[in-house]
Design a protein around this motif. Structure first.
Motif, PDB file in Angstrom:
ATOM      1  N   ILE A 201       4.164   7.415   1.612  1.00  0.00           N
ATOM      2  CA  ILE A 201       4.446   6.287   2.492  1.00  0.00           C
ATOM      3  C   ILE A 201       4.289   5.017   1.660  1.00  0.00           C
ATOM      4  CG2 ILE A 201       3.741   5.020   4.562  1.00  0.00           C
ATOM      5  CD1 ILE A 201       2.310   7.602   5.494  1.00  0.00           C
TER       6      ILE A 201
ATOM      7  N   HIS B  89       4.284   0.861   2.121  1.00  0.00           N
ATOM      8  CA  HIS B  89       4.279  -0.217   3.111  1.00  0.00           C
ATOM      9  C   HIS B  89       4.061  -1.544   2.399  1.00  0.00           C
ATOM     10  CE1 HIS B  89       3.622  -2.314   6.863  1.00  0.00           C
ATOM     11  NE2 HIS B  89       2.395  -2.652   6.512  1.00  0.00           N
TER      12      HIS B  89
ATOM     13  N   LEU C 199       1.233  12.336  -1.638  1.00  0.00           N
ATOM     14  CA  LEU C 199       0.691  13.619  -2.074  1.00  0.00           C
ATOM     15  C   LEU C 199       1.512  14.053  -3.275  1.00  0.00           C
ATOM     16  CD1 LEU C 199       0.068  15.406   1.324  1.00  0.00           C
ATOM     17  CD2 LEU C 199      -1.498  14.058  -0.093  1.00  0.00           C
TER      18      LEU C 199
ATOM     19  N   LEU D  39       0.848   5.313  -0.812  1.00  0.00           N
ATOM     20  CA  LEU D  39       0.058   6.520  -1.104  1.00  0.00           C
ATOM     21  C   LEU D  39       0.933   7.747  -0.922  1.00  0.00           C
ATOM     22  CD1 LEU D  39      -3.343   5.638   0.577  1.00  0.00           C
ATOM     23  CD2 LEU D  39      -2.951   6.047  -1.843  1.00  0.00           C
TER      24      LEU D  39
ATOM     25  N   LEU E 163      12.123   2.930   7.005  1.00  0.00           N
ATOM     26  CA  LEU E 163      11.859   2.806   8.442  1.00  0.00           C
ATOM     27  C   LEU E 163      12.023   1.370   8.900  1.00  0.00           C
ATOM     28  CD1 LEU E 163       8.712   5.096   8.441  1.00  0.00           C
ATOM     29  CD2 LEU E 163      10.986   5.683   9.301  1.00  0.00           C
TER      30      LEU E 163
ATOM     31  N   ARG F 262      10.354  -3.199   5.295  1.00  0.00           N
ATOM     32  CA  ARG F 262       9.069  -3.221   4.616  1.00  0.00           C
ATOM     33  C   ARG F 262       8.469  -1.840   4.386  1.00  0.00           C
ATOM     34  NH1 ARG F 262       5.589  -6.632   8.612  1.00  0.00           N
ATOM     35  NH2 ARG F 262       3.960  -5.930   7.200  1.00  0.00           N
ATOM     36  N   THR F 263       8.903  -0.850   5.152  1.00  0.00           N
ATOM     37  CA  THR F 263       8.200   0.427   5.162  1.00  0.00           C
ATOM     38  C   THR F 263       9.151   1.580   4.909  1.00  0.00           C
ATOM     39  OG1 THR F 263       6.624  -0.474   6.744  1.00  0.00           O
ATOM     40  CG2 THR F 263       6.698   1.914   6.552  1.00  0.00           C
TER      41      THR F 263
ATOM     42  N   VAL G 185       0.874  -1.168   0.000  1.00  0.00           N
ATOM     43  CA  VAL G 185       0.000   0.000   0.000  1.00  0.00           C
ATOM     44  C   VAL G 185       0.910   1.216   0.000  1.00  0.00           C
ATOM     45  CG1 VAL G 185      -1.927   1.204   1.070  1.00  0.00           C
ATOM     46  CG2 VAL G 185      -1.752  -1.271   1.280  1.00  0.00           C
TER      47      VAL G 185
END
Lengths: 339, 339, 339
Positions: free
Chosen positions: A335, A337, A35, A33, A292, A295-296, A31
């Motif tokens: 972000i 993930h 801006l 997303l 982070l 995975r993220t 996922v």
């Protein structure tokens, strides 16, 4: 490309016999997303977009069953999703839906809807992949379909693929044929051959698709070399559907900085053909990804496309109805993930 | 709201390192089907409907990854399903599709398609939620979209949300802005602030959406108090899109009886505006839910809507083409199973 | 029918109390793809098709919760997929979407979209099931819907079903009613009663559906007997929507050979009614399935349909616009992988 999938091991549950001890089924996905602030000439747009960090948003199931003696069976069902609105993108498992038989020594036979060999160089040898404002495909004509009615630059339905086994001293490769089943621009045949060893990865691909009596062809040569402090990328793609053609050349680099990576690329697209000879473009992209975890990540990307002639390439699909010949630029913060 | 999801812990499988030790990905959902007997004036219908016990039918995947230092990443993809016909409802993960970064001390940043702050009071402070013949939303004008072209009473696309952390002595809250991306009635800004401690839960919300030059607004104040032998609910909602508006006031209670719960509510909707001033309605609902486990219940609900003027609210969507000014009543018996 | 599903046992994870110790949620599915070479008269087609070995491609989630005292709650959500193109087939969980309460001694109450009792004999008592070039349903008129506007030969929406418990000395059975909810040909009532013991399995079914003032009816009687070296199958189906009707009689056998199975069937369809009296057909099918494991097989099937009158049955849907009265034949080679 970091993928940390949840592996649901049958063996954990004590419900299957030894025949399945090595078998797994995974739920996996992304996922992503962001801006997006993008411009085409004087037009500007502020939007939420998805998929800005190498992988677009997706959800899938895949599994491998060890059949013994080096043989395995696998399936892969992967859907594209647009989490900014919740929509599925396309028709279902449109990213990939395949079943395979593979053998350690003899390679893999794969059936279904799959990526074409033509796709991989464009995606693998670019620091931004083919997604987001920095994606190397932003100035590839026709993407994700192809020039002049061909629909096979990225994926093909009804395909039969063969992949070389992994024990060939670094050589890898695949061939694919795909049946059109009556649909124009959907018949495909192509191949890719590469060599990866240590820091080096290099590959070439070729693909062709008949479209309304003509023959669409694409070819690419690309590679990457990881020096440790910096990884370099290069790729050259040519697609032709006479009398029209386009070349796309890209150079890129990525520099690890602690838990982050700085990325940059420059690409040049040169279109030829009656009435489109001047419709060329250059894209420059600069980005930073902060991981982070494995995975993220959070990321920011800036990109500019300089259009010439009537070229109207843009950095983001959010810019509908782009202005011919106008430059496009964009900024994206997001972000990403993976699961 | 009882949710017992199957948690697929990576740690169980011995395939991931300590970085993922606290991480989970869950498959979750609800299958709720019932027999509905409903009337609107002289018209009656017998149908199978879904979603009569607090939660509608749905299927989703969600996960949280512990990033260390109080930080976590999360995703949530939730689809609406209509198991009476097998259909997906809406566009995909239309109930919710989000990615989040959250911190124990700093709260949560959430991107994607999500519930608006405006939604929660109507749902949380009603013994029947917003589903079934007793649902508090049956006489809310425009539900699930909103009055006069606004589409944001329940959910918004392209949203950026911030949620307060959970350590504020009982205070909770959220703000959300959502980008319209060119679609009328889809731009949203709103907030919700509440306080929950012991038996008390109370919250207020506000939201607004521009629609064709006008401004749609909604506001609500609601709460619940659990006395043990009985839990009381109250909510007041006002939505306005001048010159039209509607107020909706609801009182409810639930009484635990062994493994079951008796529930009742009364709601009143008052519409104002040119030509609709008299279109008011009252809803009374009475129900019993028998929990066979924490995950599974059988239930029965009876409800009546008394319409005035040209109001044509009905207790069930199965009553298509309802009769203006006629009362509607319905009975629903169902099974609700959560996983 | 071999099904080896991945069972995600809650108990494995130590996250649920004893109430859920026996509860499971499973992800399951099939990816089956093949190369199909088919003819109708002089027309020939080469295509990738899916679902040639008993089960079509599908993906689902199902679960059972032990409620104690012999009672259980279950759900089943199963979608049809077309992995040759990645598409979902139909509307969502169109193969089955149900919720159930079942009791060891009292049987099962099941709500939702489900297979009708009418379906099972045609599928269960055929060595090829109802899929692929050898499928017994290739010459069943109207399949999967039914004769003359009925849509309930295989599945029904909005159904309430009751299944006998499993402790009746080999007897099994089910009844179903389905509500039309205003749609022609969708109201159904039917039943099936069978007896299975040791090598023997035999069952009869009856179903009816009103269509535009007339009454569609189907009835079947079928069975199988497993002699070890060979298993025999027989089924007789009659569907009628006066003045039209069709009978379908099938004989089949399967012979285990090491890890493989040789299968053969012959079926005869006899249509009656004004203008269609001569539109009969015979199908012969021969196949071999080689099981690489309990979950994975490779297979080859050959089949021929001899059409009479204006009958235009074909061995594969890939033959669109078939030629009336012409014979159809086909060959299919595929991989079937269950998870």
């Amino acid at each position: 490309m970091i993928r940390s999938t949840l592996v649901l091991a049958a063996g954990c549950l004590g419900l299957h016999g030894p025949a399945l001890a090595q078998s797994t089924v995974s739920l996996f996905g992304t996922v992503d997303l962001n801006l997006t602030f993008a411009k085409s000439g004087e037009r500007s747009v502020r939007a939420m977009d998805q998929g800005g960090n190498v992988l677009p948003s997706r959800l899938g199931f895949r599994g491998t069953e060890d059949l013994g003696g080096g043989l395995a069976a696998s399936f892969w069902l992967e859907a594209a999703t647009l989490p900014d609105t919740g929509e599925f993108q396309g028709v279902g498992w449109q990213r990939r839906s395949t079943v395979s038989l593979s053998h350690n020594s003899f390679g893999e036979l794969r059936l279904g809807r799959d990526y074409t060999p033509s796709f991989w160089n464009v995606s693998q040898f670019s620091p931004f992949g083919t997604v987001g404002v920095g994606g190397s495909s932003n100035i590839v004509e026709g993407w994700p379909f192809g020039l002049g009615g061909a629909k096979t630059l990225v994926r093909a339905n009804n395909s039969v693929g063969y992949f070389l086994p992994r024990n060939l001293g670094g050589f890898y490769g695949q061939v694919m044929v795909a049946m059109p089943e009556g649909q124009q621009g959907m018949k495909y045949s192509g191949a890719r051959l590469g060599y990866a060893s240590g820091s080096l990865d290099i590959a070439a691909s070729y693909g062709q698709t008949p479209v309304e009596g003509r023959r669409y062809r694409n070819a690419s040569l690309g590679g990457s070399y990881d020096f440790g402090v910096v990884k370099l990328y290069a790729n050259y793609l040519r697609q032709k559907n006479a009398p029209e053609s386009q070349t796309h050349a890209m150079l890129g680099l990525s520099v690890p900085v602690g838990a982050g990576v700085i990325k940059a690329s420059i690409a040049r697209a040169n279109r030829s053909g009656p009435g489109v000879d001047a419709d060329d473009a250059t894209q420059v992209a600069l980005g930073y990804v902060h991981w982070l975890s494995k995975r993220t990540a959070v990321y920011g990307t800036w990109s500019v496309v300089r259009n010439k002639g009537n070229a109207a390439y843009v950095v983001s699909d959010a810019l509908s109805d782009p202005q011919a010949g106008a430059n496009s630029r964009g900024l994206q913060f997001g972000i990403s993930h993976n699961f």
